[in-house]
Design a protein around this motif. Structure first.
Motif, PDB file in Angstrom:
ATOM      1  N   SER A   1     -19.361 -10.455 -95.048  1.00 11.41           N
ATOM      2  CA  SER A   1     -20.620 -10.188 -95.754  1.00 11.41           C
ATOM      3  C   SER A   1     -21.238  -8.879 -95.263  1.00 11.41           C
TER       4      SER A   1
ATOM      5  N   SER B   1     -13.813  -7.511-105.161  1.00  9.24           N
ATOM      6  CA  SER B   1     -13.205  -6.485-104.305  1.00  9.24           C
ATOM      7  C   SER B   1     -12.356  -7.063-103.173  1.00  9.24           C
TER       8      SER B   1
ATOM      9  N   ILE C   1     -18.714 -13.950-103.027  1.00  6.41           N
ATOM     10  CA  ILE C   1     -18.587 -13.225-101.759  1.00  6.41           C
ATOM     11  C   ILE C   1     -19.137 -14.115-100.650  1.00  6.41           C
TER      12      ILE C   1
ATOM     13  N   GLN D   1     -19.540  -6.203 -94.402  1.00  5.29           N
ATOM     14  CA  GLN D   1     -18.825  -5.151 -95.122  1.00  5.29           C
ATOM     15  C   GLN D   1     -19.296  -5.062 -96.565  1.00  5.29           C
ATOM     16  N   ALA D   2     -19.524  -6.237 -97.191  1.00  4.39           N
ATOM     17  CA  ALA D   2     -20.010  -6.241 -98.578  1.00  4.39           C
ATOM     18  C   ALA D   2     -21.363  -5.548 -98.682  1.00  4.39           C
TER      19      ALA D   2
ATOM     20  N   ASP E   1     -20.939  -1.797 -98.404  1.00  3.10           N
ATOM     21  CA  ASP E   1     -20.358  -1.222 -99.619  1.00  3.10           C
ATOM     22  C   ASP E   1     -21.422  -0.938-100.682  1.00  3.10           C
ATOM     23  N   LYS E   2     -22.478  -1.766-100.719  1.00  2.00           N
ATOM     24  CA  LYS E   2     -23.572  -1.565-101.681  1.00  2.00           C
ATOM     25  C   LYS E   2     -24.910  -1.841-100.987  1.00  2.00           C
TER      26      LYS E   2
ATOM     27  N   ASP F   1     -16.841 -12.207-106.157  1.00  3.54           N
ATOM     28  CA  ASP F   1     -15.942 -11.365-105.370  1.00  3.54           C
ATOM     29  C   ASP F   1     -15.006 -10.602-106.304  1.00  3.54           C
TER      30      ASP F   1
ATOM     31  N   TYR G   1     -12.982  -9.639-100.979  1.00  6.05           N
ATOM     32  CA  TYR G   1     -13.625 -10.064 -99.727  1.00  6.05           C
ATOM     33  C   TYR G   1     -13.113 -11.429 -99.244  1.00  6.05           C
TER      34      TYR G   1
ATOM     35  N   VAL H   1     -26.495  -9.004 -99.374  1.00  7.68           N
ATOM     36  CA  VAL H   1     -25.351  -8.890-100.279  1.00  7.68           C
ATOM     37  C   VAL H   1     -25.796  -8.968-101.731  1.00  7.68           C
TER      38      VAL H   1
ATOM     39  N   HIS I   1     -24.811  -6.684-104.745  1.00  6.15           N
ATOM     40  CA  HIS I   1     -23.765  -7.084-105.689  1.00  6.15           C
ATOM     41  C   HIS I   1     -24.285  -8.005-106.784  1.00  6.15           C
TER      42      HIS I   1
END
Length: 412
Positions: free
Chosen positions: A273, A293, A326, A275-276, A279-280, A291, A295, A337, A285
């Motif tokens: 989570s 990507s 995710i 990393q998610a 990423d944004k 999910d 994850y 997230v 998200h």
């Protein structure tokens, strides 16, 4: 004590704890809260801190709306995500005002919530409750009833009996695979016995004020390291595991044998989570973030590499999760997230204020709030923000800040 008048808060609690399904799961208490706030909007009273919670909840809801538009989230998912902070803060406003007007209502309202939740589970049991009644409702309900009685209604408070009851609860909960519900009440009791003195101690003086959160962090991190190491060794012992059910023993053994011990084994979603979120970080998200990507695959591979799972005969990882969301087993990371930075800010603000106020008043609070603060901190970092989490947390926060207001009014 006028029991006739106090029976009404008990009934309110019983009714409020019932659930209905309206887009998502809602408690009747949340619907009552929305109606109450609408019809009493000009008479509501909030402190400066409580108003800040409202502001950041609105920011969270707006951030979620923007995220859902950007991510083209399905309407039903978006509605659940956007309204979650709005319903939460509306319920908080209702409960704060209802309790603050007459503080003697608090224990009876809390009893109503617990009894209502237990009745609901017994009449409409969830699959989790049917599988493990103690872990998924019965144990926490019985514990809640005892804690409320001990904290607010018992004329004489015997700490030895408190500790013995919680030791028994610890043993039963461990057997039925409820580690956190076993350990946290004991930690709370040790803190209560140590710090509840009815006079200001040097501990609260040193830790309160500026940077109180950082001071607590410097204490908690090494303690967590020691507890994690000790618990991992404990739950790796065949002698210890032989006392648990086979399912619980297998789970404890797998989580304790990993590279970073049992604590990380039970909550490894945070790396994925995290990393998610990175990423944004600004937009997130979207509500009920799907999910798209990889994850979930990354999470399964990570657990395998760290020794927390193994490969099955079909080539999937032992803990493979077929869910499409995710993984974000945390109030804080879930908000980050789903809605990005401005979603998670709400929990940072609330948590910071809860810790500061708790430390400042630690010597004067009933046991209920020791247990509640520890559970709340754990939930912010390690529990999903579903309907049950939303409901339980808002009850604690409203009770906590109402009681602090009561304490302050009696000091003046």
């Amino acid at each position: 004590m006028n029991l006739k008048k106090l029976s009404f808060p008990l009934i309110i609690g019983l009714v409020s704890a019932q659930k209905i399904n309206l887009v998502g799961e809602l408690y009747l208490g949340e619907i009552i809260a929305v109606a109450y706030v609408i019809f009493n909007i000009t008479r509501l009273q909030l402190s400066k801190v409580e108003r800040s919670f409202v502001i950041f909840a609105l920011i969270w809801a707006c951030a979620q709306l923007v995220s859902d538009i950007f991510n083209r989230t399905e309407l039903t998912d978006a509605l659940k995500g956007i309204f979650a902070p709005l319903v939460f803060i509306t319920t908080f406003i209702f409960l704060i005002n209802y309790i603050r007007n007459k503080p003697e209502r608090l224990p009876f309202l809390l009893l109503g919530f617990v009894l209502g939740g237990l009745v609901r589970l017994l009449i409409f049991p969830t699959p989790y409750f049917l599988y493990n009644p103690w872990k998924w409702g019965l144990g926490s309900s019985l514990l809640g009833l005892y804690i409320i009685y001990f904290s607010f209604l018992a004329k004489k408070k015997n700490n030895i009996i408190l500790f013995m009851v919680l030791m028994l609860f610890f043993a039963v909960s461990l057997y039925f695979d409820g580690r956190s519900m076993a350990v946290f009440p004991l930690i709370s009791a040790l803190m209560y016995i140590k710090f509840h003195t009815n006079k200001v101690s040097s501990f609260s003086t040193r830790l309160s004020g500026k940077f109180s959160g950082l001071k607590i962090l410097l204490i908690v991190l090494p303690v967590l390291f020691v507890v994690n190491a000790a618990a991992s060794a404990f739950f790796s012992s065949p002698m210890v595991l032989s006392n648990f059910s086979s399912a619980a023993a297998a789970k404890y053994r797998a989580q304790a044998s990993g590279a970073y011990g049992i604590l990380f084994g039970g909550r490894s979603e945070i790396l994925v989570s995290g990393q998610a979120f990175l990423d944004k970080p600004l937009l997130g998200h979207g509500s009920w973030a799907k999910d798209k990507s990889g994850y979930l695959d990354a999470h399964s591979i990570l657990r395998y590499q760290l020794g927390y799972s193994s490969l099955r005969e079909d080539g999937q990882y032992e803990d493979f999760d077929s869910e499409s969301l995710i993984p974000a087993h945390s109030y804080l990371m879930g908000a980050f997230v789903w809605a990005g930075l401005f979603g998670g800010l709400f929990w940072i603000i609330v948590l910071n204020n809860v810790i500061k106020v708790f430390i400042k008043n630690i010597n004067f609070l009933p046991f209920y709030f020791y247990a509640g603060v520890i559970n709340f901190i754990w939930a912010v970092f390690f529990s999903p923000f579903g309907a049950s989490g939303r409901w339980g947390s808002v009850i604690f926060l409203a009770a906590f800040f109402s009681y602090i207001d009561y304490l302050n009014s009696h000091r003046n």
